[in-house]
Design a protein around this motif. Sequence first.
Motif, PDB file in Angstrom:
ATOM      1  N   ARG A 108       0.841  -1.174   0.032  1.00  9.98           N
ATOM      2  CA  ARG A 108       0.047  -0.186  -0.020  1.00  9.98           C
ATOM      3  C   ARG A 108       1.023   1.255   0.102  1.00  9.98           C
ATOM      4  O   ARG A 108       1.766   1.241   0.775  1.00  9.98           O
ATOM      5  N   HIS A 113       2.221   8.961  -3.811  1.00 10.07           N
ATOM      6  CA  HIS A 113       3.315   8.069  -4.328  1.00 10.07           C
ATOM      7  C   HIS A 113       3.397   8.576  -5.988  1.00 10.07           C
ATOM      8  O   HIS A 113       2.607   9.334  -6.431  1.00 10.07           O
ATOM      9  N   HIS A 115       4.328   6.227  -8.431  1.00  6.73           N
ATOM     10  CA  HIS A 115       4.522   5.130  -9.262  1.00  6.73           C
ATOM     11  C   HIS A 115       3.928   5.155 -10.590  1.00  6.73           C
ATOM     12  O   HIS A 115       4.561   4.758 -11.456  1.00  6.73           O
ATOM     13  N   SER A 152      -9.811   6.724 -14.838  1.00  6.13           N
ATOM     14  CA  SER A 152      -9.570   6.978 -13.673  1.00  6.13           C
ATOM     15  C   SER A 152      -9.774   8.336 -13.249  1.00  6.13           C
ATOM     16  O   SER A 152      -9.300   9.220 -13.575  1.00  6.13           O
ATOM     17  N   MET A 169      -5.788  -0.215  -9.872  1.00  3.40           N
ATOM     18  CA  MET A 169      -5.042   0.101  -8.759  1.00  3.40           C
ATOM     19  C   MET A 169      -5.882   0.733  -7.792  1.00  3.40           C
ATOM     20  O   MET A 169      -5.927   0.248  -6.476  1.00  3.40           O
ATOM     21  N   ASN A 170      -6.833   1.734  -8.219  1.00  5.43           N
ATOM     22  CA  ASN A 170      -7.860   2.244  -7.151  1.00  5.43           C
ATOM     23  C   ASN A 170      -8.903   1.219  -6.518  1.00  5.43           C
ATOM     24  O   ASN A 170      -9.066   1.212  -5.366  1.00  5.43           O
ATOM     25  N   ARG A 173      -7.260  -1.088  -4.245  1.00  7.88           N
ATOM     26  CA  ARG A 173      -7.070  -0.582  -3.113  1.00  7.88           C
ATOM     27  C   ARG A 173      -8.203  -0.562  -2.204  1.00  7.88           C
ATOM     28  O   ARG A 173      -8.174  -0.978  -0.989  1.00  7.88           O
ATOM     29  N   ASP A 179      -2.203  -1.392  -3.084  1.00 11.82           N
ATOM     30  CA  ASP A 179      -2.107  -0.802  -4.638  1.00 11.82           C
ATOM     31  C   ASP A 179      -1.305  -1.767  -5.403  1.00 11.82           C
ATOM     32  O   ASP A 179      -1.583  -1.938  -6.772  1.00 11.82           O
TER      33      ASP A 179
END
Length: 210
Positions: A108, A113, A115, A152, A169-170, A173, A179
């Motif tokens: 996480r 971040h 990324h 997104s 990813m969201n 999460r 993530d």
Amino acid sequence: MDTIAIAPMSRRNSITLMCCGGLLLALAILLNPFWPGPSVGLGVTSLALLFLGFIKRQDKVVSVHLTPEGLHYHHRKGEWFLPWGEIQRLDQPRLPDTHEPLDFVGLRLIPEHTHLEHIRPRLALALLMEQRPLHQLTASCDEGACMPSLSSKKHPHLTGVMAAYAAQMNQLRDGLGFDLYLPHSVLDRSSEQMVSLIKQYRQQALHQGD
């Protein structure tokens, strides 16, 4: 601190499989004039072993590097790097209903971040496909939600593959709490042992950086 290299389990026995496949193929060729029926079966088996061994050989020799700077993940389609300070939490993800641990290492990231700014679309597409089973664990297939969104809301500037990757990813999460995910096949030990190793290494690296 010394760098720790993790070799993937998925690469193991690749040479053995290819050697066995080659021997069976040679045997099939030798037997073909005398026993054509069994030799065909041996030939098919040998080709299957050769193909499986070849696929295993495509994986990286080292899949994960733990360095004083952070965690490097090496995928056959690319790689990503996470500084230790960008990791908020790491553990085994668990099923939402039963809380049964999944055979992954979950990472996480802190809200700030970066990324998505450093990952390549080629790798994003590969991870998008590989993590679809994880997404299906948290999505309602009856409502047509098994496929990740192509956009997104948190990253409106992204388009195409990168937007879909960010959206997944969201969703992961929200559903599983992490993530990024390292599957057991890229590790050299159990997911639980890997979590313990990374936590210990990260703590030492952050302590030395203070």
